[in-house]
Scaffold this active site. Structure first.
Site, PDB file in Angstrom:
ATOM      1  N   ARG A 106       0.816  -1.204   0.000  1.00 34.65           N
ATOM      2  CA  ARG A 106       0.000   0.000   0.000  1.00 34.65           C
ATOM      3  C   ARG A 106       0.859   1.268   0.000  1.00 34.65           C
ATOM      4  O   ARG A 106       0.663   2.168  -0.819  1.00 34.65           O
ATOM      5  CB  ARG A 106      -0.892  -0.002   1.238  1.00 34.65           C
ATOM      6  CG  ARG A 106      -1.789   1.199   1.379  1.00 34.65           C
ATOM      7  CD  ARG A 106      -2.494   1.175   2.739  1.00 34.65           C
ATOM      8  NE  ARG A 106      -2.825  -0.201   3.106  1.00 34.65           N
ATOM      9  CZ  ARG A 106      -3.731  -0.913   2.498  1.00 34.65           C
ATOM     10  NH1 ARG A 106      -4.460  -0.385   1.550  1.00 34.65           N
ATOM     11  NH2 ARG A 106      -3.927  -2.159   2.866  1.00 34.65           N
ATOM     12  N   THR A 107       1.791   1.341   0.921  1.00 34.88           N
ATOM     13  CA  THR A 107       2.634   2.537   1.037  1.00 34.88           C
ATOM     14  C   THR A 107       3.499   2.703  -0.210  1.00 34.88           C
ATOM     15  O   THR A 107       3.625   3.795  -0.759  1.00 34.88           O
ATOM     16  CB  THR A 107       3.522   2.437   2.291  1.00 34.88           C
ATOM     17  OG1 THR A 107       2.684   2.261   3.435  1.00 34.88           O
ATOM     18  CG2 THR A 107       4.348   3.696   2.470  1.00 34.88           C
ATOM     19  N   HIS A 152       6.468   6.580  10.958  1.00 37.25           N
ATOM     20  CA  HIS A 152       5.867   6.378   9.644  1.00 37.25           C
ATOM     21  C   HIS A 152       5.183   7.700   9.291  1.00 37.25           C
ATOM     22  O   HIS A 152       3.965   7.795   9.230  1.00 37.25           O
ATOM     23  CB  HIS A 152       4.866   5.229   9.724  1.00 37.25           C
ATOM     24  CG  HIS A 152       4.312   4.796   8.402  1.00 37.25           C
ATOM     25  ND1 HIS A 152       4.808   5.236   7.200  1.00 37.25           N
ATOM     26  CD2 HIS A 152       3.281   3.972   8.094  1.00 37.25           C
ATOM     27  CE1 HIS A 152       4.121   4.692   6.217  1.00 37.25           C
ATOM     28  NE2 HIS A 152       3.189   3.933   6.735  1.00 37.25           N
ATOM     29  N   LYS A 157      24.155  -9.485  -0.269  1.00 36.14           N
ATOM     30  CA  LYS A 157      25.588  -9.694  -0.473  1.00 36.14           C
ATOM     31  C   LYS A 157      26.412  -9.066   0.642  1.00 36.14           C
ATOM     32  O   LYS A 157      27.617  -8.938   0.523  1.00 36.14           O
ATOM     33  CB  LYS A 157      26.021  -9.130  -1.830  1.00 36.14           C
ATOM     34  CG  LYS A 157      25.508  -9.957  -3.009  1.00 36.14           C
ATOM     35  CD  LYS A 157      26.027  -9.410  -4.324  1.00 36.14           C
ATOM     36  CE  LYS A 157      25.380 -10.132  -5.511  1.00 36.14           C
ATOM     37  NZ  LYS A 157      25.514  -9.358  -6.753  1.00 36.14           N
ATOM     38  N   ARG A 215      11.554   2.244   3.195  1.00 34.11           N
ATOM     39  CA  ARG A 215      11.069   1.506   4.358  1.00 34.11           C
ATOM     40  C   ARG A 215      12.116   0.483   4.731  1.00 34.11           C
ATOM     41  O   ARG A 215      12.684  -0.196   3.859  1.00 34.11           O
ATOM     42  CB  ARG A 215       9.749   0.802   4.062  1.00 34.11           C
ATOM     43  CG  ARG A 215       9.390  -0.176   5.199  1.00 34.11           C
ATOM     44  CD  ARG A 215       7.983  -0.646   5.162  1.00 34.11           C
ATOM     45  NE  ARG A 215       7.076   0.442   5.376  1.00 34.11           N
ATOM     46  CZ  ARG A 215       5.873   0.318   5.938  1.00 34.11           C
ATOM     47  NH1 ARG A 215       5.447  -0.856   6.348  1.00 34.11           N
ATOM     48  NH2 ARG A 215       5.097   1.366   6.074  1.00 34.11           N
TER      49      ARG A 215
END
Lengths: 303, 303, 303
Positions: free
Chosen positions: C51-52, C130, C80, C101
Site C-alpha cells: 500500500r505505502t 511512519h 551480499k 522503508r
C-alpha cells in the site's frame, strides 16, 4: 463502466471493434503513443505470470500511460491478512484501470463488484478464465484467416484443465459454421459442460492428431501443466503424449496456422519454430496489441 | 544490429565514441531526456542484482524511455519450465532493447542469437562477463586520467574469480604501455589464461599491496565473493586478507584513484571513503551515464 | 535540503503549506501532471508494504516523474552483505528523491546523514516512525473537520505498539485544545512516554469504546498487528477485543469520522464500510495526494 472478467463479456460486435482498433494500432502505432497520457494501470499479480504481466505493462506504456503494481503475492498486503476487496478498494484510489491475476476462481468478478470507477481486467483467475489470452488467440486467427466463419479448428493436448482452450472454444462457437476437432488422450478429454455449448455436428473427438491434421485451418496446441495434476506420475506419463514435430505436419494444409498460449515445455519441437505455419510467437505480439485496444476501450480513450 | 555480450565486442574506437557521448550527456543532460521517447527497455534479471538493474533502468528513464521487466527468476516463467530462448523471443515482441542478467555462462550470447530486432546487453552471465561494469570502470579511469596510455594499474583481492577484473584487464591491455600489478593471495591469483593475453614485461605479481602502492595510478579493489567459494572456511580465512585502510594509502600517489565494482563488504575501510582518491561511488554514476550512452548507441538514438 | 524522517520534522506551518498544496492538487490535478518531469523517485522497500509503496509510486508518476526501486530486501544487494549506507550512496547517484522503508529503527535517519543531494522520506522504520501515514491522517481529519482545534479524538485498539497512533497523537497535540481518549485493553495501553507529551487535562483512558463514542469527533481504529507480538497466544486472545460494528456506532455523532491506517483484519466489521462516517478508504486517497505534495515540497518543484 465495463469490465472484462470472462471472454463472453464482450459481444462479437465488441470484439470486432477491438479487432479494427488493433489493425489501426499496428498500421500507425505512433498515433496511439499518447492516448493514455496521465492514466495509470494497476498490474496486480497475486500469482506470478511474467508473460501476461509484461504484456499488459507494455500495452499501457506504449499508449503513454504508466504502471504500478506487484508481480507476486509475497510482496502484497495479503500477507498481513487483508482481504482482496480491501486491497482493490485502496488501489482504486490510486489507479485508473486494473489488470489482476489471482489464484482463486472468481477473484476478478468479486473485485469488479467492489469498485466504482476502476475497470477490472481479469488476467487469469485460477483454472477459470483468462479472457485476454482468448483475445490474443482471436486476433491471431482473424489476422491470418480474415474471418472466423467456416474454419476447422483442432485443439490438441490438455483439453480437460486448459482454461484457454475452454474459453477459445466458447468464443469461436459464436461464429458461423466453426468446426472443432478435440484431440487428446482419454484422461484429458474436453469436459462435457464445454461440449454442451456446441452443436453436435460441429465437433468430433479423436486421440490421433496425425489422422485429422489435413482437415485443420487452425491447430491450437496446449501445454500439459504440471500444476494442474494431483499425481506427478500421471503428469510424467501424459506430458509427452502429443508432441508436434515437422514429421506430423507433413499432411497439414500450407496455410494452416499453429497457435499455442505459451509457455511451452516440449509439446512443440523446436524444429517447428521455423515453419511458416508456426505463429505462436506472433501470437504474443497480437496479445500485446489486443491489450492496448482493450485498455483504450475500457478507459474510453480515443486518439 | 549490434549486441554487447562481452567487453571486447566493442573496438577501442567504439568505446571512444561512447566516452565522448558520456561527456556530452554529463555536460548537457537536458539535451538527452527525450532521445528514447517511445522506446522500451526489457530489464530481465534472472538473478538479483539491484545496483546493476537500477542503473540500467535509471539510464533508460533518463533518456525518456520506459522499462518493463523482473528482478528475480522466481517471478519469471522459467519456473514453468520454459526455455530462455522462448522467453527472449516473446520479450522481443514487447521491447526495443534488452538488458539481461542470468546465472548461466553464455546465456546472453545464446539470447543474442535468437533475436532479430532487439539488441541484447549482457548485464552479467555467471562468472563470465559483465561488460557494462567494464564500461563503468573505463569511463571512470578516463574521466580522472584523461588517457589510458602509460598507466600503472594495480588489481587487488580476488583475481581468480573476479570477472570484472578479468574483463577490465583485457580491455585496458588494448591501450599503449599499460602496466598491471596483480596483488592477491596465492589462492586467488590471476589465472594463466588471462595473463597470457598480456606481454610479459607489462605485468608483475605480488602478495603485498603496501610494497607496490606508490607505483600505482589506479588501484582496483575487489570483493572476495562468498558465492564463488566451495568451502565457507576457505572464504572466512581469505576475506579479510586485503583490507584497504588510510594507513596503507600513506605512500600512494596524490592523484591515484581507487575503484571498486561494489558492493563492498569490508575490503575497504569506511575511513577511506572520505579520501579524495576514493572514487568508487562516483564510479556508479559513470556506470549509469555509460549505460545511457550504450542504450543510445545500440538503438541508434540521436538527439 | 530537507528530509522527512519523523512527523515532527515539519512545523505546523509546514504542514499547513502541504495541506494547501493538497487542496490545489485535488482541485486541479492537471496543473501538476508535469511538475516532476525528468525527476526520479527511488522507492526502496527493504521490507514489503504494498500500500505505502504504491502510494508513493502513484504520487510520483502523477507528478510526471519516474520510479526505480525494489519491493523486497530479498532482491537487494543487502543479501551480499552491503551496508545500508553504501546502498544509499549508490542510489543517490541515480535518483533525485528517495522513499525508504526498513525494518530497523533509525534506518532512514542514518540514510539521511549519508546523502548530500537526495532528500530521504521515511516510509516506515520498524516500530518507530511512519510520517507519511501521519500526513495522510492529518490531511483526512483537516479535510472533514476543517480545523484541528478543539477536536476530541478517540484512539482505539493497539496503543502500545501502534506507531501510527503515537505519531498522530504527537502531531495533533501541537494544535489548540485537542482532547484525546485512549481506548484499549490494559495490555495494549498507550505507553507513558507518549502520554507525557500531553497536558494531563487533555487525555483520558478507558477500556470501553461504547461509553465514550458519543464524545468523539474522530475515531481512529488500529490493527492489532500479529508481527508485533512475541507470543501468538497473546495475539489470538487480544485481536478481537475491539471490533467496531454498526451497533457500537449507534450513539456516535453524525459527523464523527472513522479512520484506520489499513490494512485492517477484522477490527472494523465490513457492514461499517457503507456508513458515511467511514472514511478509511478516502484516507488512502488523501495519503497519495499528501505524498504528491510532499515530493513537490522536498524537490522544491512548482507548477
Amino acid at each position: 463502466m465495463k469490465h472484462l472478467i470472462e471472454p463472453l463479456d464482450f459481444t462479437t460486435e465488441e470484439y470486432e471493434e477491438i479487432f479494427r482498433l488493433v489493425d489501426n494500432i499496428i498500421a500507425n502505432p505512433g498515433d496511439y503513443s499518447h492516448v493514455c497520457d496521465n492514466k495509470l494501470l494497476a498490474s496486480l499479480f497475486f500469482e506470478p505470470s511474467t508473460r501476461t504481466r509484461l504484456s499488459f505493462e507494455t500495452a499501457m506504456l506504449r499508449l503513454g500511460g504508466q504502471v504500478i503494481g506487484f508481480s507476486d503475492a509475497g510482496v502484497s498486503s495479503s500477507t498481513k491478512g487483508e482481504t482482496l476487496l480491501d486491497t482493490i478498494r485502496v488501489i482504486e484510489n490510486y489507479a485508473d484501470i486494473c489488470a489482476m491475476r489471482h489464484p482463486k476462481e472468481g477473484a476478478a468478478l468479486m473485485a469488479s463488484k467492489a469498485v466504482k470507477t476502476m475497470p477490472i481486467i481479469n488476467a487469469g483467475d485460477g483454472g477459470h478464465f483468462h479472457p485476454t489470452q482468448t483475445l490474443a488467440d482471436l486476433i491471431t486467427i482473424r489476422h491470418y484467416k480474415k474471418s472466423f466463419d467456416n474454419l476447422t479448428v483442432g485443439l490438441c493436448g490438455d483439453l480437460k484443465f486448459g482454461r484457454t482452450i475452454h474459453s477459445l472454444v466458447r468464443a469461436l462457437n459464436r461464429y458461423k459454421n466453426v468446426k472443432f476437432i478435440f484431440i487428446s488422450p482419454e484422461e484429458l478429454k474436453m469436459p462435457d459442460p464445454f461440449k454442451n455449448f456446441i452443436d453436435e455436428e460441429n465437433y468430433t473427438e479423436t486421440r490421433d492428431l496425425v489422422s485429422v491434421i489435413d482437415d485443420l485451418d487452425v491447430l491450437y496446441m496446449s501445454r500439459v501443466q504440471k500444476e494442474r495434476f494431483v499425481s506427478s506420475d500421471e503428469y510424467e506419463r501424459l506430458k509427452d503424449y502429443y508432441i508436434l514435430t515437422e514429421e506430423k505436419l507433413k499432411n497439414a494444409k500450407e496455410d494452416m496456422i499453429i497457435l499455442h498460449p505459451l509457455p511451452r515445455v516440449n509439446e512443440i519441437a523446436p524444429e517447428v519454430d521455423k515453419d511458416p505455419r508456426a505463429v505462436y510467437f506472433e501470437q504474443t505480439k497480437f496479445g500485446m496489441y489486443g491489450r492496448m485496444a482493450l485498455i483504450m476501450k475500457l478507459l474510453e480513450a480515443t486518439k
